[in-house]
Design a protein around this motif. Structure first.
Motif, mmCIF file in Angstrom:
data_model
loop_
_atom_site.group_PDB
_atom_site.id
_atom_site.type_symbol
_atom_site.label_atom_id
_atom_site.label_comp_id
_atom_site.label_asym_id
_atom_site.label_seq_id
_atom_site.Cartn_x
_atom_site.Cartn_y
_atom_site.Cartn_z
ATOM 1 N N ASP A 76 0.826 -1.212 0.000
ATOM 2 C CA ASP A 76 0.000 0.000 0.000
ATOM 3 C C ASP A 76 0.860 1.263 0.000
ATOM 4 O O ASP A 76 0.538 2.244 -0.676
ATOM 5 C CB ASP A 76 -0.946 0.010 1.203
ATOM 6 N N GLY A 93 -8.992 2.569 -3.390
ATOM 7 C CA GLY A 93 -7.552 2.314 -3.439
ATOM 8 C C GLY A 93 -7.005 2.193 -4.852
ATOM 9 O O GLY A 93 -5.805 2.047 -5.045
ATOM 10 N N ALA A 103 -7.507 -1.738 -4.010
ATOM 11 C CA ALA A 103 -6.773 -2.421 -2.944
ATOM 12 C C ALA A 103 -7.580 -3.618 -2.451
ATOM 13 O O ALA A 103 -8.805 -3.579 -2.456
ATOM 14 C CB ALA A 103 -6.522 -1.453 -1.790
#
Length: 171
Positions: free
Chosen positions: A14, A48, A86
């Motif tokens: 991340d 994300g 994500a």
């Protein structure tokens, strides 16, 4: 010509995606590589996902002399990356598509980026793709030179990424 390179990065998946889609990081890298940014567009999704589109120029002295006669004194590089959302659990494997066009060469690289977590909190970023040139007769030589230049640029970007993440305490 096929291209594949693994880059070992000292941060979570991340943190890496956040950095490579950060306009400030893109400018930081450009300053350190001697390229001139023409345009930077970054769009982040709430899930994300993220996209970045970057146009920059570099001096053609970074490519082998026997290929320079095809491209002139400066190359424009257009790079686009589209990162998927994500994972719900966080800090998991991330994926992107990538396209790099070197105008004036003419060369294009298309492929994927796979970012996987490592046991020590680090990540491995794998670029895999195909480099193609439409230069008649000398296409293979141009493709080889472009693939080598792209690989060097990605390795250099990894060094700058480690510096960027370290200075922000994100390692």
């Amino acid at each position: 010509m096929d291209l594949s390179i693994d880059l070992h990065l000292p941060a979570t998946t991340d943190a890496v995606v956040a950095a490579v889609t950060d306009e400030d990081f893109i400018r930081f890298t450009a300053e350190r590589t001697g390229s001139r940014l023409v345009q930077v567009d970054v769009t982040a999704g709430a899930d994300g996902s993220a996209t970045s589109a970057v146009r920059r120029t570099i001096a053609s002295d970074q490519i082998p002399p026997h290929v320079r006669s095809f491209v002139g004194t400066e190359l424009e590089i257009r790079q686009a990356e589209a990162w998927a959302a994500a994972p719900e659990a966080g800090q998991g494997e991330r994926h992107a598509t990538v396209a790099v066009e070197i105008t004036g060469a003419p060369v294009m690289m298309t492929g994927t980026v796979r970012l996987t977590p490592a046991d020590d909190g680090a990540s491995v970023m794998t670029y895999a793709g195909e480099v193609r040139s439409s230069v008649p007769l000398f296409g293979a030589a141009v493709e080889k030179a472009a693939a080598d230049a792209i690989e060097r640029a990605l390795q250099e970007q990894a060094v700058h990424l480690a510096t960027w993440l370290g200075r922000d305490g994100a390692v």
